[in-house]
Design an enzyme around this catalytic site. Structure first.
Site, short mmCIF file in Angstrom:
data_model
loop_
_atom_site.label_atom_id
_atom_site.label_comp_id
_atom_site.label_asym_id
_atom_site.label_seq_id
_atom_site.Cartn_x
_atom_site.Cartn_y
_atom_site.Cartn_z
N ARG A 91 0.83 -1.21 0.00
CA ARG A 91 0.00 0.00 0.00
C ARG A 91 0.86 1.26 0.00
NH1 ARG A 91 -2.28 1.88 4.54
NH2 ARG A 91 -2.24 -0.20 5.49
N TYR A 101 -15.66 20.14 -13.97
CA TYR A 101 -15.86 18.69 -14.04
C TYR A 101 -16.88 18.28 -12.99
CZ TYR A 101 -14.97 13.77 -13.12
OH TYR A 101 -15.12 12.44 -12.88
N ASP A 106 -6.30 21.21 -12.19
CA ASP A 106 -6.62 19.97 -12.90
C ASP A 106 -6.18 20.18 -14.35
OD1 ASP A 106 -7.81 17.92 -14.37
OD2 ASP A 106 -9.57 17.83 -13.08
N LYS A 134 -7.49 9.41 -18.99
CA LYS A 134 -7.78 10.13 -20.22
C LYS A 134 -6.55 10.19 -21.14
CE LYS A 134 -11.90 10.94 -18.43
NZ LYS A 134 -11.80 10.58 -17.02
#
Length: 377
Positions: free
Chosen positions: A50, A101, A172, A197
């Site tokens: 992790r 977004y 972003d 993306k």
């Protein structure tokens, strides 16, 4: 090629091919392995799965070189966004887009309603409105171009204002990508991506990333990822790194197609408005030219038709996929207000169009077919 000054001499087109490779040695692998381990022998820098992974590290190194800051990857773009927002103490003030977004705005609206944060929703493209909202804020959360309005924010001005006010400034960078702008170089504290993306580019994985130049901030973000569990799978990280190798070529072709299609759509009488900063008639064209290195591959356009006809248009296309994603090699479009969580400032008749790498003439023929099939005349 591991010294920072050496990477700075290279073009982005070269970086995406060369970054994140294993060290050269006789019979050494050209690509990093997929490291499938949950447990590690004691004494090393990872400790537990992790906390780190060899395949994550390769992708993080590559994104770091592109964005100019140390990077972390996450299980999704929303995982990265949630990690950034988690840095804010209870009742902090954050300035964010009222029409950005929808994943971000939906989460922030809920946090505002629950009084977890005080969110000042503004039109990010309105520089004066942003500047007026900054005093007292702990974080300035930006995206440019905005999704799905394709509005360009005056990043140099608002980032500088945010820093003067001691805000954590976040950008972003998903739609623009490092091919077009580098927010950290403009003074932002954090830049983030939906790696799903453009960076990976093949519509086959979910990942997110965060990059920062500040070591203390990186440490806080790494701890937040470690204990939230929003970690990436090694196979997804390996796929993303493979996709990154063609990122520059994909982006170049998609941008060329987008500009050509935007120019054709402007002349179509069935289209009321085209939103694309590459058009000289676009209200954000000059602003984009002042600090961006391109105009991206996202177009939004408004159609003179009913919402039912527009939904049919998106369904009837044969090459362009009606879906809610973007940034892949394939062209994708949708009527954004079909989603209840989309901002009501976005027109009902707006189609968001992620332009892919297909033949531009084939795409144009498909658009014309879809118009006709939906009886939009």
């Amino acid at each position: 090629m591991n010294q920072e000054q050496d990477w700075n001499k290279l073009a982005t087109e070269t970086k995406v091919v060369a970054a994140g490779r294993p060290e050269k040695k006789p019979d050494g692998a050209l690509n990093p392995p997929i490291a499938l381990n949950s447990t590690f022998h004691e004494g090393g820098p990872i400790g537990y799965a992790r906390y780190g992974n060899e395949t994550w590290s390769a992708l993080e190194d590559a994104i770091s070189i592109l964005e100019g800051g140390k990077s972390l990857i996450f299980s999704s773009g929303m995982g990265a966004i949630s990690c950034v927002i988690s840095l804010l103490p209870e009742a902090s003030v954050i300035v964010a887009a009222h029409n950005g977004y929808q994943g971000t705005t939906t989460m922030l609206k809920k946090m505002h309603e629950d009084k977890r944060l005080e969110v000042r929703f503004v039109d990010l493209a309105n520089t004066e409105a942003v500047l007026a909202a900054i005093p007292g804020a702990k974080m300035l959360y930006l995206e440019s171009p905005t999704n799905p309005g394709i509005e360009v924010v005056d990043l140099p001005t608002v980032i500088a204002a945010g820093k003067v006010a001691h805000c954590v400034v976040v950008v972003d960078n998903t739609l623009a990508t490092p091919m077009i702008q580098n927010p950290l170089a403009l003074g932002a504290d954090i830049t983030l991506h939906s790696v799903t993306k453009y960076l990976s580019g093949h519509s086959d994985l979910l990942l997110g990333s965060i990059s920062t130049k500040e070591n203390a901030l990186y440490g806080r973000l790494e701890q937040a990822r470690r204990y939230s569990g929003s970690i990436a799978g090694p196979f997804e990280a390996w796929l993303a790194l493979r996709g990154l190798r063609t990122f520059a070529l994909r982006m170049q072709r998609s941008q060329e197609n987008a500009l050509e299609l935007a120019n054709r759509l402007v002349k179509d009488p069935r289209v009321l408005k085209v939103r694309y900063p590459g058009l000289v008639t676009d209200p954000y064209h000059e602003r984009a030219k002042s600090f961006m290195k391109g105009f991206g591959a996202m177009i939004s356009f408004e159609v003179n038709a009913t919402t039912a006809q527009i939904d049919q248009m998106c369904d009837f296309s044969k090459l362009i996929t009606n879906a809610t994603s973007l940034g892949g090699v394939e062209s994708i479009w949708e009527r954004r207000r079909r989603w209840a969580t989309e901002s009501h400032t976005i027109p009902e008749n707006l189609i968001r169009f992620s332009v892919g790498i297909e033949s531009v003439d084939d795409l144009w023929s498909d658009i014309q077919f879809a118009f006709t099939a939906a009886k939009i005349l």
